[in-house]
Write a protein that holds these residues in place. Sequence first.
Motif, PDB file in Angstrom:
ATOM      1  N   UNK A   1       0.827  -1.213  -0.146  1.00 49.05           N
ATOM      2  CA  UNK A   1       0.036  -0.151  -0.079  1.00 49.05           C
ATOM      3  C   UNK A   1       0.830   1.321   0.069  1.00 49.05           C
ATOM      4  N   UNK A   2       1.911   1.154   0.865  1.00 49.89           N
ATOM      5  CA  UNK A   2       2.839   2.369   0.808  1.00 49.89           C
ATOM      6  C   UNK A   2       2.905   2.788   2.225  1.00 49.89           C
ATOM      7  N   UNK A   3       4.161   2.603   2.941  1.00 43.66           N
ATOM      8  CA  UNK A   3       4.292   2.940   4.254  1.00 43.66           C
ATOM      9  C   UNK A   3       3.898   4.298   4.501  1.00 43.66           C
ATOM     10  N   UNK A   4       4.062   5.274   3.472  1.00 42.56           N
ATOM     11  CA  UNK A   4       3.771   6.764   3.779  1.00 42.56           C
ATOM     12  C   UNK A   4       2.189   6.961   3.689  1.00 42.56           C
ATOM     13  N   UNK A   5       1.635   5.866   3.314  1.00 43.28           N
ATOM     14  CA  UNK A   5       0.163   5.989   3.248  1.00 43.28           C
ATOM     15  C   UNK A   5      -0.636   5.419   4.192  1.00 43.28           C
ATOM     16  N   UNK A   6      -0.045   4.219   4.870  1.00 42.99           N
ATOM     17  CA  UNK A   6      -0.788   3.253   5.834  1.00 42.99           C
ATOM     18  C   UNK A   6       0.344   3.232   6.979  1.00 42.99           C
ATOM     19  N   UNK A   7      -0.163   3.745   8.175  1.00 43.02           N
ATOM     20  CA  UNK A   7       0.731   3.479   9.215  1.00 43.02           C
ATOM     21  C   UNK A   7       0.613   2.215   9.777  1.00 43.02           C
ATOM     22  N   UNK A   8       1.512   2.044  10.841  1.00 45.28           N
ATOM     23  CA  UNK A   8       1.822   0.658  11.490  1.00 45.28           C
ATOM     24  C   UNK A   8       0.353   0.375  12.284  1.00 45.28           C
ATOM     25  N   UNK A   9      -0.154   1.252  13.130  1.00 43.28           N
ATOM     26  CA  UNK A   9      -1.390   1.055  13.929  1.00 43.28           C
ATOM     27  C   UNK A   9      -2.601   0.777  13.030  1.00 43.28           C
ATOM     28  N   UNK A  10      -2.555   1.540  11.775  1.00 42.53           N
ATOM     29  CA  UNK A  10      -3.792   1.516  11.016  1.00 42.53           C
ATOM     30  C   UNK A  10      -3.658   0.025  10.159  1.00 42.53           C
ATOM     31  N   UNK A  11      -2.380  -0.284   9.828  1.00 37.48           N
ATOM     32  CA  UNK A  11      -2.285  -1.397   9.266  1.00 37.48           C
ATOM     33  C   UNK A  11      -2.512  -2.657  10.307  1.00 37.48           C
ATOM     34  N   UNK A  12      -2.364  -2.756  11.532  1.00 36.48           N
ATOM     35  CA  UNK A  12      -2.677  -3.710  12.540  1.00 36.48           C
ATOM     36  C   UNK A  12      -4.044  -3.475  12.640  1.00 36.48           C
ATOM     37  N   UNK A  13      -4.837  -2.559  12.705  1.00 33.70           N
ATOM     38  CA  UNK A  13      -6.173  -2.405  12.751  1.00 33.70           C
ATOM     39  C   UNK A  13      -6.950  -2.890  11.638  1.00 33.70           C
ATOM     40  N   UNK A  14      -6.591  -3.021  10.667  1.00 34.68           N
ATOM     41  CA  UNK A  14      -7.242  -3.536   9.385  1.00 34.68           C
ATOM     42  C   UNK A  14      -6.952  -4.997   9.341  1.00 34.68           C
ATOM     43  N   UNK A  15      -5.781  -5.485   9.809  1.00 37.39           N
ATOM     44  CA  UNK A  15      -5.464  -6.728   9.972  1.00 37.39           C
ATOM     45  C   UNK A  15      -6.219  -7.464  10.973  1.00 37.39           C
ATOM     46  N   UNK A  16      -6.336  -6.888  12.208  1.00 34.69           N
ATOM     47  CA  UNK A  16      -7.371  -7.559  13.151  1.00 34.69           C
ATOM     48  C   UNK A  16      -8.804  -7.566  12.530  1.00 34.69           C
ATOM     49  N   UNK A  17      -9.341  -6.367  11.682  1.00 31.46           N
ATOM     50  CA  UNK A  17     -10.668  -6.581  11.498  1.00 31.46           C
ATOM     51  C   UNK A  17     -10.914  -7.501  10.293  1.00 31.46           C
ATOM     52  N   UNK A  18      -9.947  -7.542   9.134  1.00 28.14           N
ATOM     53  CA  UNK A  18     -10.236  -8.313   7.844  1.00 28.14           C
ATOM     54  C   UNK A  18      -9.156  -9.466   7.724  1.00 28.14           C
ATOM     55  N   UNK A  19      -8.633  -9.515   8.667  1.00 26.10           N
ATOM     56  CA  UNK A  19      -7.372 -10.625   8.580  1.00 26.10           C
ATOM     57  C   UNK A  19      -7.636 -11.747   9.150  1.00 26.10           C
ATOM     58  N   UNK A  20      -6.787 -12.953   9.326  1.00 23.87           N
ATOM     59  CA  UNK A  20      -6.742 -14.029   9.967  1.00 23.87           C
ATOM     60  C   UNK A  20      -5.950 -14.327  10.892  1.00 23.87           C
ATOM     61  N   UNK A  21      -5.875 -15.008  11.942  1.00 28.71           N
ATOM     62  CA  UNK A  21      -4.655 -15.016  12.874  1.00 28.71           C
ATOM     63  C   UNK A  21      -4.417 -16.659  12.665  1.00 28.71           C
ATOM     64  N   UNK A  22      -3.125 -16.812  12.244  1.00 29.25           N
ATOM     65  CA  UNK A  22      -2.498 -18.237  12.452  1.00 29.25           C
ATOM     66  C   UNK A  22      -1.243 -18.244  13.428  1.00 29.25           C
ATOM     67  N   UNK A  23      -1.703 -18.921  14.500  1.00 29.15           N
ATOM     68  CA  UNK A  23      -1.001 -18.882  15.702  1.00 29.15           C
ATOM     69  C   UNK A  23      -0.833 -17.307  16.274  1.00 29.15           C
ATOM     70  N   UNK A  24       0.484 -16.745  16.476  1.00 30.48           N
ATOM     71  CA  UNK A  24       0.422 -15.395  16.798  1.00 30.48           C
ATOM     72  C   UNK A  24       0.518 -14.277  15.690  1.00 30.48           C
ATOM     73  N   UNK A  25       0.553 -15.033  14.288  1.00 32.18           N
ATOM     74  CA  UNK A  25       0.628 -14.021  13.284  1.00 32.18           C
ATOM     75  C   UNK A  25      -0.535 -13.529  12.770  1.00 32.18           C
ATOM     76  N   UNK A  26      -0.683 -12.421  12.485  1.00 31.77           N
ATOM     77  CA  UNK A  26      -1.891 -11.823  11.634  1.00 31.77           C
ATOM     78  C   UNK A  26      -1.425 -11.694  10.156  1.00 31.77           C
TER      79      UNK A  26
END
Length: 71
Positions: A17-42
Motif C-alpha cells: 500500500x505504501x508505508x507513507x499511506x498506511x501507518x503501522x497502527x492502522x495496518x494492524x487495525x485492518x489486519x485485526x478486522x479483515x485478516x486471519x490469525x495463524x498462531x501469533x501471526x496476523x
Amino acid sequence: MDVERKLLTVEELRRVVGKDRLGRDAAYALARRYGVRLGKRLLVPYRVVEAILEGRLEELEKTPRGEAWGR
C-alpha cells in the motif's frame, strides 16, 4: 512481491500500500478486522489489499465474511 501468495503479513501489507499511506497502527487495525490469525501471526488476504488499493474497502463491510475472504 509474489502475487501468488494469498495472505500477507502486516509489514507486507504496508509495503504494497505504501508505508507513507498506511501507518503501522492502522495496518494492524485492518489486519485485526479483515485478516486471519495463524498462531501469533496476523495475515491479511490479498483480496483485502486489492480492495484497499482500489478504494473498495467499504464494499467489504457489505459482503458476508466468507465471501470477502475468498473462502
